[in-house]
Design an enzyme around this catalytic site. Structure first.
Site, PDB file in Angstrom:
ATOM      1  N   GLU A 265       0.880  -1.174   0.000  1.00  0.00           N
ATOM      2  CA  GLU A 265       0.000   0.000   0.000  1.00  0.00           C
ATOM      3  C   GLU A 265       0.915   1.221   0.000  1.00  0.00           C
ATOM      4  O   GLU A 265       1.719   1.401   0.920  1.00  0.00           O
ATOM      5  CB  GLU A 265      -0.937  -0.037   1.205  1.00  0.00           C
ATOM      6  CG  GLU A 265      -1.907  -1.215   1.165  1.00  0.00           C
ATOM      7  CD  GLU A 265      -2.676  -1.339  -0.150  1.00  0.00           C
ATOM      8  OE1 GLU A 265      -3.168  -0.323  -0.665  1.00  0.00           O
ATOM      9  OE2 GLU A 265      -2.771  -2.467  -0.678  1.00  0.00           O
TER      10      GLU A 265
ATOM     11  N   CYS B 259      -1.336   9.491   3.428  1.00  0.00           N
ATOM     12  CA  CYS B 259      -1.375   8.976   2.062  1.00  0.00           C
ATOM     13  C   CYS B 259      -2.631   9.477   1.366  1.00  0.00           C
ATOM     14  O   CYS B 259      -2.662   9.654   0.160  1.00  0.00           O
ATOM     15  CB  CYS B 259      -1.336   7.460   2.076  1.00  0.00           C
ATOM     16  SG  CYS B 259      -2.599   6.746   3.140  1.00  0.00           S
TER      17      CYS B 259
HETATM   18  P1  NAP Z   1       8.998   4.537   3.478  1.00  0.00           P
HETATM   19  O1  NAP Z   1      10.178   5.401   3.538  1.00  0.00           O
HETATM   20  O2  NAP Z   1       8.731   3.789   2.209  1.00  0.00           O
HETATM   21  O3  NAP Z   1       9.151   3.491   4.698  1.00  0.00           O
HETATM   22  C1  NAP Z   1       8.159   2.546   4.977  1.00  0.00           C
HETATM   23  C2  NAP Z   1       8.806   1.373   5.680  1.00  0.00           C
HETATM   24  O4  NAP Z   1       9.686   0.705   4.780  1.00  0.00           O
HETATM   25  C3  NAP Z   1       9.663   1.789   6.881  1.00  0.00           C
HETATM   26  O5  NAP Z   1       9.525   0.841   7.906  1.00  0.00           O
HETATM   27  C4  NAP Z   1      11.052   1.761   6.293  1.00  0.00           C
HETATM   28  O6  NAP Z   1      12.067   1.625   7.259  1.00  0.00           O
HETATM   29  C5  NAP Z   1      10.953   0.535   5.409  1.00  0.00           C
HETATM   30  N1  NAP Z   1      12.000   0.394   4.401  1.00  0.00           N
HETATM   31  C6  NAP Z   1      12.870   1.334   3.944  1.00  0.00           C
HETATM   32  N2  NAP Z   1      13.685   0.768   3.007  1.00  0.00           N
HETATM   33  C7  NAP Z   1      13.333  -0.523   2.892  1.00  0.00           C
HETATM   34  C8  NAP Z   1      13.783  -1.615   2.087  1.00  0.00           C
HETATM   35  N3  NAP Z   1      14.773  -1.505   1.195  1.00  0.00           N
HETATM   36  N4  NAP Z   1      13.170  -2.798   2.226  1.00  0.00           N
HETATM   37  C9  NAP Z   1      12.143  -2.962   3.091  1.00  0.00           C
HETATM   38  N5  NAP Z   1      11.682  -1.978   3.879  1.00  0.00           N
HETATM   39  C10 NAP Z   1      12.258  -0.772   3.777  1.00  0.00           C
HETATM   40  O7  NAP Z   1       7.652   5.328   3.832  1.00  0.00           O
HETATM   41  P2  NAP Z   1       7.396   6.305   5.060  1.00  0.00           P
HETATM   42  O8  NAP Z   1       8.130   7.574   4.846  1.00  0.00           O
HETATM   43  O9  NAP Z   1       7.589   5.570   6.336  1.00  0.00           O
HETATM   44  O10 NAP Z   1       5.823   6.561   4.921  1.00  0.00           O
HETATM   45  C11 NAP Z   1       5.276   7.506   4.060  1.00  0.00           C
HETATM   46  C12 NAP Z   1       4.771   6.862   2.779  1.00  0.00           C
HETATM   47  O11 NAP Z   1       3.826   5.855   3.094  1.00  0.00           O
HETATM   48  C13 NAP Z   1       4.042   7.849   1.891  1.00  0.00           C
HETATM   49  O12 NAP Z   1       4.396   7.610   0.559  1.00  0.00           O
HETATM   50  C14 NAP Z   1       2.575   7.515   2.134  1.00  0.00           C
HETATM   51  O13 NAP Z   1       1.724   7.884   1.083  1.00  0.00           O
HETATM   52  C15 NAP Z   1       2.655   6.041   2.305  1.00  0.00           C
HETATM   53  N6  NAP Z   1       1.485   5.538   3.013  1.00  0.00           N
HETATM   54  C16 NAP Z   1       0.563   4.812   2.323  1.00  0.00           C
HETATM   55  C17 NAP Z   1      -0.582   4.362   2.951  1.00  0.00           C
HETATM   56  C18 NAP Z   1      -1.617   3.557   2.215  1.00  0.00           C
HETATM   57  O14 NAP Z   1      -2.471   2.951   2.865  1.00  0.00           O
HETATM   58  N7  NAP Z   1      -1.593   3.523   0.900  1.00  0.00           N
HETATM   59  C19 NAP Z   1      -0.785   4.651   4.296  1.00  0.00           C
HETATM   60  C20 NAP Z   1       0.195   5.392   4.975  1.00  0.00           C
HETATM   61  C21 NAP Z   1       1.326   5.822   4.321  1.00  0.00           C
HETATM   62  P3  NAP Z   1      12.939   2.912   7.734  1.00  0.00           P
HETATM   63  O15 NAP Z   1      11.973   3.849   8.366  1.00  0.00           O
HETATM   64  O16 NAP Z   1      13.892   2.322   8.679  1.00  0.00           O
HETATM   65  O17 NAP Z   1      13.569   3.476   6.495  1.00  0.00           O
END
Ligand code: NAP
Length: 516
Positions: free
Chosen positions: A287, A321
């Site tokens: 997501e 999001c």
């Molecule tokens: P993110 O940077 O993609 O991080 C999400 C998770 O992935 C974190 O736990 C992060 O760990 C981990 N991660 C980072 N690199 C990774 C890798 N190579 N392999 C596996 N996991 C990895 O996103 P965010 O900044 O936390 O959240 C914001 C984003 O989430 C926005 O784009 C938002 O739109 C989206 N979002 C979507 C929804 C939905 O339901 N569609 C809901 C909420 C948020 P680290 O923090 O340690 O880097």
């Protein structure tokens, strides 16, 4: 097991002096705990790593919220071993017992909702209402999934055939990774994790490194609710270090991810590869981001639209999001609507969210602040800056609510997810053009349309291509169980959290036939 019908958990009114006092007391309790150390949790054991992640308060970046052991590669292996050991018994635990753990956990969230809200205020800068609403969402998710698991355990009817007794049932998958973002650190972590668990799976939880303390509070709560050791293992760690090994590992059966588009695409690609010793194709749910449009035409109630445009764009600093980061307004009402929107945005009170009067807190960290300010510079080339556009002087990652007008649908600030308090107002020739613009990004998560014309509404329902469409209301604030949530296109795999089919992802159907 008889449980009452599902009802959404109401949000609390902080005008009520009792609620206010209880929240103030919880903030004080949290303040007293700032800087505590938190280990990894593997098979129920507390494991301390040589490296740490320091979680900071975005309103006061010199204030440590929690010091967390940072998982290393060996911890990924240890957690998977612990998960598979626990799976042997958890997968055979009657579904009634698994559901009962979720219902007890939901009750604990009700009792500790102020404490959970307080940790989010300190760790990710959530204003009170948003934090409380999120705690209520966690209750809803666990109440919903507990009921769903019981329903699905009854199996599905298949066509009868003479000479055989047939059965169709759902069984769990195994041990999987739940990788969660920081922006809904209680609700999204709870939703993915407890859905997996109630279906009989075990989980390696990798929360975002900016929201580790909130995750540690949740894991403690699930233990207190009676979850056996090893069913949920907490690997606080850097995604850049442990993310790939967790996704790549041949013992990982599934990955439930919520986060950014780029990390989601990377996980999708990596999880598709079959590694030596791997017995399955990994199941993946992703997501991801959004660039959501709020479309307003000449048939709309403009006051209502203006209020909801501001709420959609700036709730939780635009870091949802589902944020309505594009307001698409038909030209005939553009000049009428814009001042109304600006009036609403000017009412937003920016500050430290510990203060209940604050409606917009800081953005989550320095990297987010830098990225958002970069986009504001880009926006200055692409539109007219009407409001905001600067960071606030002094400590804390505060960015003024920012509004650009006259933005074209091809502009970068109209196409790329900024994930901050930046609204692009975009003129459309007419209703048709408005729909075209709404659909003109690679995303398809949420969207709103404002109109009092039933025929137009019917067309909008057919043509605005998003996973969650709202008519005459803001693009944010999905209620679990009521508005199943998940996006189309590059917003994700549309698994619809809080929906009637969500648990299917975490289960496999088995058909059994016995000849008579
Ligand atoms: P993110 O940077 O993609 O991080 C999400 C998770 O992935 C974190 O736990 C992060 O760990 C981990 N991660 C980072 N690199 C990774 C890798 N190579 N392999 C596996 N996991 C990895 O996103 P965010 O900044 O936390 O959240 C914001 C984003 O989430 C926005 O784009 C938002 O739109 C989206 N979002 C979507 C929804 C939905 O339901 N569609 C809901 C909420 C948020 P680290 O923090 O340690 O880097």
């Amino acid at each position: 097991m008889i449980i009452p019908p599902f009802r959404t958990e109401p949000s609390l009114d902080f005008q009520d002096p009792q609620n206010r006092q209880e929240m103030e007391a919880a903030l004080k309790r949290m303040e007293a705990r700032l800087g505590e150390e938190y280990p990894l949790v593997i098979g129920g054991r507390r494991v301390v790593s040589s490296d740490q992640i320091i979680s900071l308060n975005p309103a006061h970046p010199d204030q440590v919220v929690g010091r967390h052991s940072a998982a290393q590669l060996e911890h990924v292996e240890q957690a998977l071993t612990a998960g598979w050991q626990a799976f042997a018994s958890w997968s055979r635990t009657p579904v009634e017992e698994r559901a009962a753990v979720l219902l007890r956990a939901a009750e604990l969230v009700r009792r500790r909702r102020h404490d959970l809200a307080a940790v989010m205020v300190y760790e990710v800068g959530k204003p009170w209402d948003e934090a409380d609403g999120e705690a209520a969402e966690a209750v809803d998710l666990m109440e919903w999934y507990a009921r769903q698991a019981l329903e699905m355990a009854a199996g599905k009817r298949t066509a009868p055939i003479s000479g055989e007794i047939t059965e169709f049932r759902y069984i769990p998958l195994g041990v999987g990774a739940v990788i969660s973002p920081w922006n809904f650190p209680v609700a999204l972590t709870t939703g993915m994790t407890t859905a997996a668990v109630v279906a009989g799976n075990c989980v390696i939880l990798k929360p975002a490194n900016t929201a580790c303390t909130t995750a540690a509070f949740l894991v403690q709560l699930w233990e207190d609710a009676g979850l056996p050791p090893g069913v949920i293992n907490l690997l606080t760690g850097r995604g850049s270090l442990v993310g790939d090994p967790l996704v790549d590992n041949p013992r990982t059966r599934f990955v439930a991810f919520t986060g950014s588009r780029d990390v989601g695409v990377r996980i999708n690609e990596r999880a598709a590869r079959v590694h030596p010793g791997q017995l399955w194709l990994k199941r993946v749910q992703l997501e991801m981001g959004g660039k959501n449009a709020v479309v307003v035409d000449e048939t709309a109630d403009l006051d209502q639209a203006a209020r909801d445009i501001a709420a959609s764009a700036f709730g939780f600093q635009g870091q949802k999001c589902s944020a309505g980061s594009r307001a698409v307004v038909v030209q005939s009402v553009y000049d009428q609507l814009l001042p109304k929107v600006l009036e609403r945005v000017r009412e937003i009170r920016v500050g430290d969210p510990v203060d209940p009067r604050v409606t917009m807190g800081p953005v989550v960290d320095s990297a987010a602040e830098e990225k958002i300010l970069d986009y504001i510079e880009i926006g200055k080339q692409e539109g007219e800056l009407l409001l905001g556009g600067r960071r606030r002087d002094g400590e804390g990652y505060y960015i003024e609510p920012t509004v650009f007008s006259g933005v074209s649908s091809e502009a970068r600030i109209a196409q790329e997810e900024i994930f901050g308090p930046v609204l692009a107002v975009m003129p459309a020739r007419d209703f048709e053009d408005g729909i075209r613009i709404a659909n003109s990004t690679e995303y398809g998560l949420t969207g709103s349309y404002f109109s009092r014309d039933p025929q137009r509404i019917a067309v909008a329902k057919e043509r605005i291509h998003v996973g969650n469409l709202y008519i005459n209301r803001r693009s944010t604030g999905a209620l679990m169980g009521v508005h199943p949530f998940g996006g189309f296109n590059m917003s994700g795999t549309d698994t619809k959290a809080g929906g009637p089919d969500y648990l299917l992802f975490f289960m496999q159907g088995q058909s059994i036939a016995e000849r008579l």
